[in-house]
Design a protein around this motif. Structure first.
Motif, PDB file in Angstrom:
ATOM      1  N   ASP A 148       0.822  -1.201   0.000  1.00  0.00           N
ATOM      2  CA  ASP A 148       0.000   0.000   0.000  1.00  0.00           C
ATOM      3  C   ASP A 148       0.858   1.253   0.000  1.00  0.00           C
ATOM      4  N   ASP A 202       1.450   6.354   3.972  1.00  0.00           N
ATOM      5  CA  ASP A 202       0.605   7.437   4.470  1.00  0.00           C
ATOM      6  C   ASP A 202       1.472   8.311   5.352  1.00  0.00           C
ATOM      7  N   GLU A 207      -4.771  11.600   9.275  1.00  0.00           N
ATOM      8  CA  GLU A 207      -5.018  11.403  10.697  1.00  0.00           C
ATOM      9  C   GLU A 207      -4.876  12.694  11.478  1.00  0.00           C
ATOM     10  N   TRP A 231      -8.512   9.619  19.543  1.00  0.00           N
ATOM     11  CA  TRP A 231      -8.293   9.286  18.136  1.00  0.00           C
ATOM     12  C   TRP A 231      -6.867   8.784  17.922  1.00  0.00           C
ATOM     13  N   THR A 290      -6.259   4.918  16.739  1.00  0.00           N
ATOM     14  CA  THR A 290      -5.781   4.615  15.389  1.00  0.00           C
ATOM     15  C   THR A 290      -4.513   3.780  15.390  1.00  0.00           C
ATOM     16  N   ARG A 291      -3.871   3.649  16.524  1.00  0.00           N
ATOM     17  CA  ARG A 291      -2.685   2.788  16.578  1.00  0.00           C
ATOM     18  C   ARG A 291      -3.056   1.320  16.457  1.00  0.00           C
ATOM     19  N   TRP A 292      -4.256   0.952  16.928  1.00  0.00           N
ATOM     20  CA  TRP A 292      -4.642  -0.457  16.931  1.00  0.00           C
ATOM     21  C   TRP A 292      -5.886  -0.757  16.098  1.00  0.00           C
ATOM     22  N   LEU A 293      -6.652   0.260  15.735  1.00  0.00           N
ATOM     23  CA  LEU A 293      -7.921   0.038  15.052  1.00  0.00           C
ATOM     24  C   LEU A 293      -7.940   0.740  13.700  1.00  0.00           C
ATOM     25  N   ARG A 294      -8.867   0.333  12.881  1.00  0.00           N
ATOM     26  CA  ARG A 294      -9.095   1.017  11.608  1.00  0.00           C
ATOM     27  C   ARG A 294      -9.744   2.371  11.891  1.00  0.00           C
ATOM     28  N   PRO A 295      -9.654   3.310  10.941  1.00  0.00           N
ATOM     29  CA  PRO A 295     -10.184   4.657  11.200  1.00  0.00           C
ATOM     30  C   PRO A 295     -11.675   4.700  11.548  1.00  0.00           C
ATOM     31  N   TRP A 296     -12.496   3.905  10.914  1.00  0.00           N
ATOM     32  CA  TRP A 296     -13.930   3.935  11.225  1.00  0.00           C
ATOM     33  C   TRP A 296     -14.175   3.434  12.640  1.00  0.00           C
ATOM     34  N   ALA A 297     -13.425   2.436  13.078  1.00  0.00           N
ATOM     35  CA  ALA A 297     -13.573   1.943  14.448  1.00  0.00           C
ATOM     36  C   ALA A 297     -13.031   2.961  15.452  1.00  0.00           C
TER      37      ALA A 297
END
Length: 128
Positions: free
Chosen positions: A15, A18, A23, A83, A87-94
């Protein structure tokens, strides 16, 4: 001569890299939204303590100088910090769901323990 100009990829080559601008922008947006929501929650509840009623008799300076600024500061700091941690462990929506849950729990906690004066002083009666 054809050059391959593609987006830079991550270490695993899957990918694009980023740089964190998205973020960061979401964090700033959450800080602004948190301040607006905290202000919208705290200021109507503290309105009588700020105004003070008849001749400012019931003005409560602790609400004006301590309670409301701390609630606004929490509204500015808690959502982007949540936030950043989420975001360190989860996807952005979560992570957004976690931010919304933490903000809702924070407002519920403030509503449960913070009760600034709402009514005029009980010494004021209907008159003669």
């Amino acid at each position: 001569m054809s050059e391959n100009r593609s987006l830079p990829t991550g270490d695993d080559g899957s990918d694009p890299v980023d740089d964190g601008r998205t973020e960061s922008a979401v964090g700033w947006l959450l800080a602004v939204v948190g301040a607006v929501v905290a202000g919208g929650f705290a200021l109507p509840r503290a309105a009588f303590s700020i105004d003070g009623g008849f001749e400012a008799h019931a003005r409560d300076w602790s609400v004006i100088l301590v309670d409301v600024p701390l609630i606004l500061l929490a509204g500015i700091l808690v959502p982007p910090m949540t936030w950043a941690a989420a975001t360190r462990w989860l996807r952005p929506w979560a992570a957004l769901l976690v931010c919304a849950a933490v903000a809702a729990l924070g407002l519920w906690g403030i509503a449960a323990v913070w009760h600034p004066r709402q009514d005029p002083d009980p010494g004021y009666g209907p008159g003669i």
